[in-house]
Scaffold this motif. Structure first.
Motif, PDB file in Angstrom:
ATOM      1  N   PRO A 174       0.904  -1.085   0.259  1.00  0.00           N
ATOM      2  CA  PRO A 174       0.083   0.021  -0.651  1.00  0.00           C
ATOM      3  C   PRO A 174       0.978   1.600  -0.441  1.00  0.00           C
ATOM      4  N   SER A 175       0.270   2.564  -1.065  1.00  0.00           N
ATOM      5  CA  SER A 175       0.792   3.700  -0.593  1.00  0.00           C
ATOM      6  C   SER A 175       0.782   4.141  -0.017  1.00  0.00           C
ATOM      7  N   LEU A 176       0.041   4.572   0.602  1.00  0.00           N
ATOM      8  CA  LEU A 176      -1.042   4.320   1.779  1.00  0.00           C
ATOM      9  C   LEU A 176      -1.287   4.108   3.277  1.00  0.00           C
ATOM     10  N   GLN A 177      -1.511   4.751   4.180  1.00  0.00           N
ATOM     11  CA  GLN A 177      -1.721   4.474   5.728  1.00  0.00           C
ATOM     12  C   GLN A 177      -3.023   3.161   5.230  1.00  0.00           C
ATOM     13  N   VAL A 178      -3.217   2.613   5.787  1.00  0.00           N
ATOM     14  CA  VAL A 178      -4.511   1.413   5.815  1.00  0.00           C
ATOM     15  C   VAL A 178      -3.801   0.896   7.418  1.00  0.00           C
ATOM     16  N   VAL A 179      -5.432   0.583   7.628  1.00  0.00           N
ATOM     17  CA  VAL A 179      -6.036   0.134   8.935  1.00  0.00           C
ATOM     18  C   VAL A 179      -7.075  -0.889   8.963  1.00  0.00           C
ATOM     19  N   ARG A 239     -13.223   9.171  -4.837  1.00  0.00           N
ATOM     20  CA  ARG A 239     -12.635   8.206  -5.534  1.00  0.00           C
ATOM     21  C   ARG A 239     -11.523   9.186  -6.855  1.00  0.00           C
ATOM     22  N   GLY A 240     -10.993   8.423  -7.238  1.00  0.00           N
ATOM     23  CA  GLY A 240      -9.954   8.689  -7.898  1.00  0.00           C
ATOM     24  C   GLY A 240      -8.604  10.061  -7.243  1.00  0.00           C
ATOM     25  N   LYS A 241      -8.294   9.138  -5.710  1.00  0.00           N
ATOM     26  CA  LYS A 241      -6.808   9.738  -5.498  1.00  0.00           C
ATOM     27  C   LYS A 241      -6.525   8.628  -4.988  1.00  0.00           C
ATOM     28  N   GLY A 242      -6.341   7.724  -5.338  1.00  0.00           N
ATOM     29  CA  GLY A 242      -5.841   5.603  -5.174  1.00  0.00           C
ATOM     30  C   GLY A 242      -5.841   6.019  -4.053  1.00  0.00           C
ATOM     31  N   TYR A 243      -6.763   6.006  -2.817  1.00  0.00           N
ATOM     32  CA  TYR A 243      -7.393   5.220  -2.121  1.00  0.00           C
ATOM     33  C   TYR A 243      -7.654   4.036  -2.414  1.00  0.00           C
ATOM     34  N   THR A 269     -16.250 -10.978   6.431  1.00  0.00           N
ATOM     35  CA  THR A 269     -15.484 -10.964   5.562  1.00  0.00           C
ATOM     36  C   THR A 269     -13.809 -10.299   5.564  1.00  0.00           C
ATOM     37  N   GLN A 270     -13.483 -11.273   6.141  1.00  0.00           N
ATOM     38  CA  GLN A 270     -11.849 -10.715   6.709  1.00  0.00           C
ATOM     39  C   GLN A 270     -10.644 -11.382   6.366  1.00  0.00           C
ATOM     40  N   PRO A 271      -9.605 -10.567   5.840  1.00  0.00           N
ATOM     41  CA  PRO A 271      -9.776  -9.060   6.937  1.00  0.00           C
ATOM     42  C   PRO A 271     -10.604  -9.064   5.511  1.00  0.00           C
ATOM     43  N   CYS A 272     -10.821  -7.541   6.657  1.00  0.00           N
ATOM     44  CA  CYS A 272     -11.070  -6.263   5.669  1.00  0.00           C
ATOM     45  C   CYS A 272     -10.016  -4.970   6.047  1.00  0.00           C
ATOM     46  N   ILE A 273      -9.922  -3.922   4.820  1.00  0.00           N
ATOM     47  CA  ILE A 273      -9.000  -3.051   5.105  1.00  0.00           C
ATOM     48  C   ILE A 273      -9.770  -1.651   4.671  1.00  0.00           C
ATOM     49  N   ALA A 274      -9.684  -0.496   5.271  1.00  0.00           N
ATOM     50  CA  ALA A 274      -9.845   0.722   5.091  1.00  0.00           C
ATOM     51  C   ALA A 274      -8.863   1.728   5.076  1.00  0.00           C
ATOM     52  N   LEU A 275      -9.123   2.473   4.124  1.00  0.00           N
ATOM     53  CA  LEU A 275      -8.529   4.523   4.494  1.00  0.00           C
ATOM     54  C   LEU A 275      -9.273   4.779   5.006  1.00  0.00           C
ATOM     55  N   ALA A 285     -13.964   4.862   7.416  1.00  0.00           N
ATOM     56  CA  ALA A 285     -13.406   4.506   6.302  1.00  0.00           C
ATOM     57  C   ALA A 285     -13.882   5.327   5.099  1.00  0.00           C
ATOM     58  N   VAL A 286     -13.021   6.098   4.161  1.00  0.00           N
ATOM     59  CA  VAL A 286     -14.065   5.672   2.700  1.00  0.00           C
ATOM     60  C   VAL A 286     -13.135   5.245   1.861  1.00  0.00           C
ATOM     61  N   SER A 287     -12.532   4.469   1.767  1.00  0.00           N
ATOM     62  CA  SER A 287     -13.072   2.680   1.216  1.00  0.00           C
ATOM     63  C   SER A 287     -12.447   1.466   2.171  1.00  0.00           C
ATOM     64  N   VAL A 288     -13.055   0.600   1.964  1.00  0.00           N
ATOM     65  CA  VAL A 288     -12.653  -0.710   2.230  1.00  0.00           C
ATOM     66  C   VAL A 288     -12.710  -1.719   0.800  1.00  0.00           C
ATOM     67  N   CYS A 289     -11.827  -2.298   1.382  1.00  0.00           N
ATOM     68  CA  CYS A 289     -11.287  -3.749   0.463  1.00  0.00           C
ATOM     69  C   CYS A 289     -11.316  -4.734   1.925  1.00  0.00           C
ATOM     70  N   ARG A 290     -12.422  -6.360   1.326  1.00  0.00           N
ATOM     71  CA  ARG A 290     -12.496  -7.497   1.931  1.00  0.00           C
ATOM     72  C   ARG A 290     -12.636  -8.959   1.021  1.00  0.00           C
TER      73      ARG A 290
END
Length: 236
Positions: free
Chosen positions: A116-121, A183-187, A146-152, A158-163
């Motif tokens: 990841p290029s940005l910090q995620v949790v 959207r469009g910010k690389g999140y 839905t684990q793992p569930c990672i957010a920016l 949370a504004v962007s989530v991948c799970r």
């Protein structure tokens, strides 16, 4: 897992296993969603690969005679180079199955060196009330499944989530959501990378697939340099 270097055929097999539940005869039954509730699987799945190999699967209620006809056509599918190209025998599949609807889209493996290029949790039941507000409240009911569930996170939400939205002992499929204003910010690319790292830590392969017309999702795949291994095609 990284050392095995799965082939495109292997990856397509992991993909279809993750998407649907199968019986002992490898017939499809339901969509393999990790949360409660079972929607029926499509009647036909075709996975074409970049190597020229193909996998086809059929729902349990498709007649044997029809399956034999479809298998012959599947064996004649060429290697796929452009995910927008329909299967060679598209018309025949639709006619034989009297298909009303089809889906199609590219399938990717997230490489092991993506970071990841940005910090995620990571979002879990323990911290979800802190982050799942202002758009992602609906995710609370599914968080355990839905684990793992990672957010920016921005402004403590949370504004962007991948799970993980399809899960097997060999692979997880990504589910990606980003709120409209972010959207469009690389999140999205950052959360996919963070999710993939967590999946690999658990000893599974991180798979990412989307539909042929989802340009935003394809843009994430390009940004991260995901490995394109084939195209899925289903008829309901």
């Amino acid at each position: 897992m990284d050392e095995i270097k799965p082939t495109a055929y292997d990856l397509m097999e992991f993909h279809v296993e993750a998407l649907f539940t199968h019986d002992r005869n490898m017939r499809l039954h339901t969509i393999n969603e990790p949360w409660p509730g079972e929607a029926p699987a499509p009647r036909f799945f075709l996975g074409r690969t970049v190597e020229g190999t193909a996998i086809c699967r059929f729902r349990h209620d498709v007649p044997e005679k029809l399956i034999e006809q479809l298998k012959e056509l599947c064996a004649d599918e060429p290697a796929v180079t452009d995910f927008r190209t329909k299967p060679k025998h598209f018309e025949a599949y639709m006619n034989l199955l009297q298909g009303e609807r089809f889906t199609m889209g590219p399938c990717y493996l997230v490489p092991g060196d993506v970071a990841p290029s940005l910090q995620v949790v990571g979002i879990t039941r323990e911290n979800m009330t802190e982050y799942l507000r202002g758009g992602f409240e609906w995710l609370a009911s599914e968080i355990d499944y839905t684990q793992p569930c990672i957010a920016l996170v921005r402004d403590n939400r949370a504004v962007s989530v991948c799970r993980s939205v399809r899960i097997t002992s060999r692979a997880h499929e990504a589910g990606l959501e980003t709120l409209d204003g972010f959207r469009g910010k690389g999140y999205a690319a950052a959360v996919v990378a963070g999710w993939a790292a967590s999946v690999r830590e658990a000893g599974r392969l991180p798979l990412y697939s989307t539909s042929w017309d989802n340009l935003a999702s394809q843009s994430v795949a390009r940004k991260l340099g995901l490995l394109f291994y084939g195209v899925n095609f289903t008829v309901t």
